[in-house]
Design an enzyme around this catalytic site. Sequence first.
Site, PDB file in Angstrom:
ATOM      1  N   ASN A 207      -6.583   1.364  -0.043  1.00  0.00           N
ATOM      2  CA  ASN A 207      -5.302   1.133  -0.450  1.00  0.00           C
ATOM      3  C   ASN A 207      -5.392  -0.007  -1.753  1.00  0.00           C
ATOM      4  O   ASN A 207      -6.352  -0.774  -1.485  1.00  0.00           O
ATOM      5  CB  ASN A 207      -4.240   1.123   0.676  1.00  0.00           C
ATOM      6  CG  ASN A 207      -4.345  -0.376   1.302  1.00  0.00           C
ATOM      7  OD1 ASN A 207      -4.183  -1.232   0.677  1.00  0.00           O
ATOM      8  ND2 ASN A 207      -4.659  -0.328   2.418  1.00  0.00           N
ATOM      9  N   ASP A 276      -4.250   2.669   9.017  1.00  0.00           N
ATOM     10  CA  ASP A 276      -3.818   3.286  10.082  1.00  0.00           C
ATOM     11  C   ASP A 276      -4.804   4.119  10.841  1.00  0.00           C
ATOM     12  O   ASP A 276      -4.670   4.575  11.880  1.00  0.00           O
ATOM     13  CB  ASP A 276      -2.283   4.080  10.141  1.00  0.00           C
ATOM     14  CG  ASP A 276      -1.297   2.917   9.726  1.00  0.00           C
ATOM     15  OD1 ASP A 276      -1.569   1.873  10.604  1.00  0.00           O
ATOM     16  OD2 ASP A 276      -0.457   2.759   8.995  1.00  0.00           O
ATOM     17  N   LYS A 286     -24.603  10.755   1.173  1.00  0.00           N
ATOM     18  CA  LYS A 286     -23.413  11.112   0.110  1.00  0.00           C
ATOM     19  C   LYS A 286     -23.188  12.741   0.272  1.00  0.00           C
ATOM     20  O   LYS A 286     -24.092  13.411   0.265  1.00  0.00           O
ATOM     21  CB  LYS A 286     -23.927  10.967  -1.151  1.00  0.00           C
ATOM     22  CG  LYS A 286     -22.895  11.390  -2.298  1.00  0.00           C
ATOM     23  CD  LYS A 286     -23.438  10.884  -3.659  1.00  0.00           C
ATOM     24  CE  LYS A 286     -22.410  11.174  -4.681  1.00  0.00           C
ATOM     25  NZ  LYS A 286     -22.890  11.131  -5.927  1.00  0.00           N
ATOM     26  N   PRO A 302      -7.353   0.999  15.661  1.00  0.00           N
ATOM     27  CA  PRO A 302      -6.473  -0.095  16.530  1.00  0.00           C
ATOM     28  C   PRO A 302      -5.547  -0.952  15.669  1.00  0.00           C
ATOM     29  O   PRO A 302      -5.596  -1.102  14.553  1.00  0.00           O
ATOM     30  CB  PRO A 302      -7.726  -0.777  17.098  1.00  0.00           C
ATOM     31  CG  PRO A 302      -8.694  -0.878  16.241  1.00  0.00           C
ATOM     32  CD  PRO A 302      -8.616   0.647  15.469  1.00  0.00           C
ATOM     33  N   ASP A 303      -4.516  -1.156  16.417  1.00  0.00           N
ATOM     34  CA  ASP A 303      -3.533  -1.988  15.690  1.00  0.00           C
ATOM     35  C   ASP A 303      -4.078  -3.551  16.211  1.00  0.00           C
ATOM     36  O   ASP A 303      -3.777  -3.929  17.173  1.00  0.00           O
ATOM     37  CB  ASP A 303      -2.158  -1.605  16.382  1.00  0.00           C
ATOM     38  CG  ASP A 303      -1.032  -2.613  15.318  1.00  0.00           C
ATOM     39  OD1 ASP A 303      -1.233  -3.630  15.119  1.00  0.00           O
ATOM     40  OD2 ASP A 303      -0.107  -1.870  14.776  1.00  0.00           O
ATOM     41  N   PHE A 320       3.804  -8.747   8.738  1.00  0.00           N
ATOM     42  CA  PHE A 320       4.118  -8.313   7.686  1.00  0.00           C
ATOM     43  C   PHE A 320       4.888  -6.804   7.993  1.00  0.00           C
ATOM     44  O   PHE A 320       4.172  -5.988   8.689  1.00  0.00           O
ATOM     45  CB  PHE A 320       3.539  -8.231   6.650  1.00  0.00           C
ATOM     46  CG  PHE A 320       3.492  -9.649   5.901  1.00  0.00           C
ATOM     47  CD1 PHE A 320       2.984 -10.568   6.341  1.00  0.00           C
ATOM     48  CD2 PHE A 320       3.958  -9.548   4.525  1.00  0.00           C
ATOM     49  CE1 PHE A 320       3.267 -12.170   5.578  1.00  0.00           C
ATOM     50  CE2 PHE A 320       3.971 -10.655   3.490  1.00  0.00           C
ATOM     51  CZ  PHE A 320       3.573 -11.936   4.361  1.00  0.00           C
ATOM     52  N   LYS A 334       9.987  -2.766  13.829  1.00  0.00           N
ATOM     53  CA  LYS A 334       8.760  -3.063  13.840  1.00  0.00           C
ATOM     54  C   LYS A 334       8.400  -4.509  14.801  1.00  0.00           C
ATOM     55  O   LYS A 334       7.430  -4.707  15.583  1.00  0.00           O
ATOM     56  CB  LYS A 334       8.029  -3.321  12.446  1.00  0.00           C
ATOM     57  CG  LYS A 334       6.479  -2.845  12.553  1.00  0.00           C
ATOM     58  CD  LYS A 334       6.048  -2.612  10.866  1.00  0.00           C
ATOM     59  CE  LYS A 334       5.953  -1.207  10.678  1.00  0.00           C
ATOM     60  NZ  LYS A 334       5.556  -0.980   9.537  1.00  0.00           N
TER      61      LYS A 334
HETATM   62  O1  PMT Z   1      -2.288  -7.811  -1.108  1.00  0.00           O
HETATM   63  P1  PMT Z   1      -1.040  -7.770  -2.207  1.00  0.00           P
HETATM   64  O2  PMT Z   1      -1.359  -6.854  -3.313  1.00  0.00           O
HETATM   65  O3  PMT Z   1      -0.610  -9.154  -2.526  1.00  0.00           O
HETATM   66  O4  PMT Z   1       0.145  -6.891  -1.244  1.00  0.00           O
HETATM   67  C1  PMT Z   1       0.686  -7.690  -0.163  1.00  0.00           C
HETATM   68  C2  PMT Z   1       1.172  -6.368   0.963  1.00  0.00           C
HETATM   69  C3  PMT Z   1       2.337  -5.610   0.412  1.00  0.00           C
HETATM   70  C4  PMT Z   1      -0.184  -5.755   1.445  1.00  0.00           C
HETATM   71  C5  PMT Z   1       1.736  -7.513   2.031  1.00  0.00           C
HETATM   72  O5  PMT Z   1       2.871  -8.368   1.522  1.00  0.00           O
HETATM   73  C6  PMT Z   1       2.087  -6.622   3.468  1.00  0.00           C
HETATM   74  O6  PMT Z   1       3.220  -6.107   3.556  1.00  0.00           O
HETATM   75  N1  PMT Z   1       1.235  -6.624   4.216  1.00  0.00           N
HETATM   76  C7  PMT Z   1       1.311  -5.520   5.415  1.00  0.00           C
HETATM   77  C8  PMT Z   1       1.048  -4.352   5.015  1.00  0.00           C
HETATM   78  C9  PMT Z   1       1.086  -3.237   6.223  1.00  0.00           C
HETATM   79  O7  PMT Z   1       0.210  -2.680   6.606  1.00  0.00           O
HETATM   80  O8  PMT Z   1       2.269  -3.196   6.951  1.00  0.00           O
HETATM   81  P2  PMT Z   1       2.569  -2.259   8.021  1.00  0.00           P
HETATM   82  O9  PMT Z   1       4.010  -2.147   8.005  1.00  0.00           O
HETATM   83  O10 PMT Z   1       1.658  -1.017   7.800  1.00  0.00           O
HETATM   84  O11 PMT Z   1       1.867  -3.113   9.205  1.00  0.00           O
HETATM   85  C10 PMT Z   1       2.912  -3.948  10.135  1.00  0.00           C
HETATM   86  C11 PMT Z   1       1.883  -5.137  10.303  1.00  0.00           C
HETATM   87  O12 PMT Z   1       0.863  -4.591  11.319  1.00  0.00           O
HETATM   88  C12 PMT Z   1       1.247  -5.914   9.270  1.00  0.00           C
HETATM   89  O13 PMT Z   1       1.439  -7.279   9.762  1.00  0.00           O
HETATM   90  C13 PMT Z   1      -0.236  -5.289   9.519  1.00  0.00           C
HETATM   91  O14 PMT Z   1      -1.017  -6.353   8.770  1.00  0.00           O
HETATM   92  C14 PMT Z   1      -0.470  -5.073  10.909  1.00  0.00           C
HETATM   93  N2  PMT Z   1      -1.487  -3.853  11.037  1.00  0.00           N
HETATM   94  C15 PMT Z   1      -1.022  -2.831  10.851  1.00  0.00           C
HETATM   95  C16 PMT Z   1      -2.074  -1.670  11.133  1.00  0.00           C
HETATM   96  C17 PMT Z   1      -3.096  -2.027  11.991  1.00  0.00           C
HETATM   97  N3  PMT Z   1      -3.788  -1.222  12.467  1.00  0.00           N
HETATM   98  N4  PMT Z   1      -3.324  -3.152  12.343  1.00  0.00           N
HETATM   99  C18 PMT Z   1      -2.508  -4.129  11.970  1.00  0.00           C
HETATM  100  O15 PMT Z   1      -2.577  -5.475  12.505  1.00  0.00           O
END
Ligand code: PMT
Length: 395
Positions: A207, A276, A286, A302-303, A320, A334
Site C-alpha cells: 500500500n 490485513d 516468478k 495476525p493483528d 491509529f 476500533k
Molecule cells: O506512512 P504515511 O504515508 O505517513 O501514512 C500514515 C498512515 C495513514 C499510514 C497512518 O497515519 C495510519 O493511519 N496508520 C494506520 C493504518 C492502518 O492500518 O489502519 P487500520 O485502521 O487498518 O488499523 C488499525 C490499527 O491496527 C493501526 O494502528 C494498525 O497499525 C494496526 N494493525 C492493523 C492491522 C494489522 N494486521 N495489524 C495491526 O497492528
Amino acid sequence: MIQRKILLGVSGGIASYKSAELVRLLTKAGHEVQVVMTRSATEFVGPVTFQALTGREVFVEMWDKQRGDSMAHISLTRWADLFLVAPATANFLAKLANGIADDLLSTLAAARECPLLVAPAMNKQMWANPANLRNIEQLKVDGVTILGPAAGVQACGEVGEGRMLEPEEIALHVEAAFQPKLLAGKKVLITAGPTFERIDAVRGVTNPSSGKMGYAIARAAWEAGAAVTLVSGPVSLEPPPGCRRIDVLSAQDMLNAVNAEVDEADFFISVAAVADYYVLNQSEQKIKKDAHILTLELAPNPDILANVTARPNPPFCVGFAAESENLLEYAEAKRRRKQLPLLAANLVQTAIGADDNEITLLDDAGQHRLPRAGKLELARKLVAHAARLYLQKKN
Ligand code: PMT
C-alpha cells in the site's frame, strides 16, 4: 516553529567549513544565529561568510576597541536560548573542561546560562587521547551535551572516530534540545510504513504508506528523551538519529520483530499500515505470464496491535485508524475493540503519503482534534498527549 536565539561558536578545525551549512539550516528553520569564532577558526573560514549567512556581525576578539562593548561575553550568553560549538576542537574542549577562559569563545562558555551543546571534530588519535576522553567525561558530568563524533574518513586521510557530525544531524539535535523531555528514560516501540506481502519472486501486495507519520513519531519520541525502536516496513526514509531501526517486509515479519522487542517497551505506537491479508498461494519462482486469469488466495494476517494489547502486561498502546468514511465512529469502535487508551484517527485519503495530516485523538475523556499541520508537529502533540495519559495511569 518557534524562533530561537542560537549562539554558534566555531573553533579552529577543518570541519568549520561545514558550520556554514549548519548556519544555513538553522536560519532556514527560522532561528536567529550569532556566530563567535576563535582566531584559529578564521584561518579556515573567513568571518564574512558567517556574516553574510546570519546577517549579523561575527565576534572574534575579546578586546574589540571599535565596538565599545567590553561585556560581550556576558551580553551574548544572556541573549542566547542555546549555545552550540561546532566544530569543537580538542583544545577548546580541554579549556571548557578545566574552566579556562582565555579568549572570547571560551569566556562565553564559562559565563553561559543556557544549555551548551558541543560537536567535537578532531583526528582519531587526538580523540582517543586519554586526556581528551577524560575531558569529555568531565564535560558530561558538567551537563554539557556531546554530539558525536562520527567515525569515517578524516581530513588527514585516516579512518576512525573524530569526525564532526553532519550539519543536518547537528540541526536535528538542536531542535531536540528545545523539546521537553516528557519521555526521559522510557522505551518506545513504533511500527511504521507499509508491509509487503509476497506473490512470487518479484511481485507483491502493498500500500502507499510512506512511513512519514511513523518516522515523525519516532523523531518526536526521541526528541522527548525516549530510547526508540522503529520496526519499519519498506520505505525510503532515514531513521532519526538515535533510533534503532529493524527492517521488515511482511506483516508476519513485523509481528515477529514486535514480539521480540515489546517486553522491553513502555509504549507501543502502531502507525504501520499493515496488510490485513497475505497471499496463501505464493510462488517461489516468478509466475509466467499467460492468457489465463490468475487467482490469488488471501488469508488474514495476525493483528499485531491486538496481539500486544492482549498480553498480560502490555505497554501503553497507541493505535491509529485510517478510514475513508465515518472516521470518528469507526475509529472509536476500533479503539474499544482493541482496548486502546489512545487512538489517532485520520482520513486515509489525505493522510497517506502526504507531508501533513489532520488527526483526532480519541481517549477515555473524548475527542481532541489536532488541526492540519506538518506530521512532525502533530507527532510532537501526540507524544505529549500519550505521555500525559501514561503518567495519569501510573499515578
Ligand atoms: O506512512 P504515511 O504515508 O505517513 O501514512 C500514515 C498512515 C495513514 C499510514 C497512518 O497515519 C495510519 O493511519 N496508520 C494506520 C493504518 C492502518 O492500518 O489502519 P487500520 O485502521 O487498518 O488499523 C488499525 C490499527 O491496527 C493501526 O494502528 C494498525 O497499525 C494496526 N494493525 C492493523 C492491522 C494489522 N494486521 N495489524 C495491526 O497492528
